[in-house]
Design a protein around this motif. Structure first.
Motif, PDB file in Angstrom:
ATOM      1  N   ASP A  97      31.742  38.686  -2.173  1.00  0.00           N
ATOM      2  CA  ASP A  97      31.876  39.858  -3.044  1.00  0.00           C
ATOM      3  C   ASP A  97      33.255  39.769  -3.694  1.00  0.00           C
ATOM      4  O   ASP A  97      34.265  40.100  -3.074  1.00  0.00           O
ATOM      5  CB  ASP A  97      31.749  41.122  -2.163  1.00  0.00           C
ATOM      6  N   ILE A 139      24.990  38.154  -8.369  1.00  0.00           N
ATOM      7  CA  ILE A 139      24.628  39.558  -8.570  1.00  0.00           C
ATOM      8  C   ILE A 139      25.508  40.088  -9.690  1.00  0.00           C
ATOM      9  O   ILE A 139      26.739  40.094  -9.580  1.00  0.00           O
ATOM     10  CB  ILE A 139      24.803  40.382  -7.273  1.00  0.00           C
ATOM     11  N   ASP A 187      22.172  44.787 -10.733  1.00  0.00           N
ATOM     12  CA  ASP A 187      22.477  45.886  -9.806  1.00  0.00           C
ATOM     13  C   ASP A 187      23.030  47.049 -10.633  1.00  0.00           C
ATOM     14  O   ASP A 187      23.948  46.845 -11.435  1.00  0.00           O
ATOM     15  CB  ASP A 187      23.535  45.364  -8.798  1.00  0.00           C
ATOM     16  N   LEU A 190      25.726  51.699  -8.142  1.00  0.00           N
ATOM     17  CA  LEU A 190      25.816  53.113  -7.751  1.00  0.00           C
ATOM     18  C   LEU A 190      27.252  53.451  -7.362  1.00  0.00           C
ATOM     19  O   LEU A 190      27.896  52.700  -6.622  1.00  0.00           O
ATOM     20  CB  LEU A 190      24.864  53.404  -6.587  1.00  0.00           C
ATOM     21  N   PHE A 192      29.910  53.383  -9.151  1.00  0.00           N
ATOM     22  CA  PHE A 192      30.931  52.744  -9.984  1.00  0.00           C
ATOM     23  C   PHE A 192      30.883  53.381 -11.374  1.00  0.00           C
ATOM     24  O   PHE A 192      29.968  53.103 -12.152  1.00  0.00           O
ATOM     25  CB  PHE A 192      30.681  51.236 -10.091  1.00  0.00           C
ATOM     26  N   HIS A 265      25.437  48.733   5.205  1.00  0.00           N
ATOM     27  CA  HIS A 265      26.325  48.543   6.360  1.00  0.00           C
ATOM     28  C   HIS A 265      25.515  48.507   7.657  1.00  0.00           C
ATOM     29  O   HIS A 265      25.735  47.665   8.516  1.00  0.00           O
ATOM     30  CB  HIS A 265      27.342  49.689   6.453  1.00  0.00           C
TER      31      HIS A 265
END
Ligand code: PMM
Length: 286
Positions: A97, A139, A187, A190, A192, A265
């Motif tokens: 990431d 992504i 994506d 959400l 951001f 998570h």
């Protein structure tokens, strides 16, 4: 995970989405910050998430929570590369990431098999060309600005249409830079530059994102809009760890509406929710 195994997973509506387990190796992420700043603790946590059923562990070394300031590339690599090496050595598939092409390259050289760029190629203009050369899936997340200023960009006419249009431009740039079509995952990003209302509209509008023709990832896990939804009678938001059941429900609903990747998570709860969905579809047959 080999490409073909991954494809088999994410193309089957019965087996359901690919689950990415979140592993933030940062001192300041909003829900798990500081817990896994030490490499060996982070590796152990990644292995645990994999055992819980995460197909891929998404390793991040830079917090993107609202207001977060950036860390240097050296600091980011110093955090993530030892963890990636450890996970890959343990046979765990890894995603990096990062918004930096140099970190993406170093991570893939250490064995990472996905690049997760929350900026959708906007933060580093060499990201798409680098990923094209590395030939790994990326992504491409919807993003408008860095975390310290993203909240002022949370303005949309029609958030679903605007996100689809902006993602379409990002995908166009990725393809122009040589990224293979089959390597693109989109994506909605959400949280951001999005408030709660925007996040719910994007979840409700998920089929319109799916209609772009690329696999869609959803990352709702423990986010602020769930804390607000589950606030107590005095209006105090639910703390991040109390948002895992809500996240699992979103995982099942998002899968039902076409999400092919989920970033969470609490992997075990999401896998349970997906098993319920699978049993529902198959009538309880294995
Ligand atoms: N959210 C966060 C970080 N990385 N990546 C993708 N693709 N999608 C997301 O929604 C996303 C992400 C922020 O959440 P965290 O601080 O819990 O990692």
């Amino acid at each position: 995970m080999s490409q073909s195994a991954d494809e088999a997973l994410h193309r089957s509506p019965v087996l359901g989405p690919v689950v990415f387990g979140v592993l933030n190796v940062t001192p300041d992420s909003f829900s798990d910050g500081g817990k896994f700043a030490d490499a060996s603790a982070a590796i152990a946590e990644g292995v645990r998430l994999h055992r819980d059923g995460a197909h891929v562990i998404d390793v991040g070394g830079e917090s993107t929570r609202p207001g977060a300031v950036r860390v240097s590339a050296d600091e980011e690599c110093g955090r993530v590369l030892p963890v990636i090496e450890g996970l890959v050595a343990a046979g765990v598939p890894v995603s990096i990431d990062t918004m930096r092409a140099s970190t993406a390259r170093a991570a893939v050289n250490c064995g990472a098999s996905y690049v997760n760029d929350v900026s959708g190629g906007l933060a580093d203009e060499s990201m798409f060309a680098t990923v094209a050369e590395l030939n790994v899936p990326i992504i491409v997340m919807h993003w408008r600005a860095h975390s310290h200023e993203m909240e002022k960009w949370a303005q949309y006419d029609d958030v679903v249409m605007d996100v689809v249009n902006e993602l379409t431009l990002r995908v166009r740039d990725a393809l122009a830079a040589g990224v293979a079509r089959a390597n693109i995952i989109v994506d909605p990003g959400l949280g951001f530059a999005k408030d709660a209302e925007h996040n719910w509209a994007l979840l409700r509008g998920l089929p319109r994102l799916v209609a772009m023709g690329f696999p869609v990832m959803v990352g709702a896990s423990r986010k602020r809009f769930l804390g607000a939804l589950l606030a107590d009678d005095e209006g105090n938001p639910r703390d991040p760890f109390g948002r895992d059941e809500a996240t699992a429900v979103i995982s099942a609903l998002a899968a039902e509406r076409g999400a092919r990747y989920l970033r969470v998570h609490d992997v075990a709860r999401t896998r349970d929710a997906l098993r319920v969905r699978q049993a529902w579809i198959t009538g309880g047959q294995a």
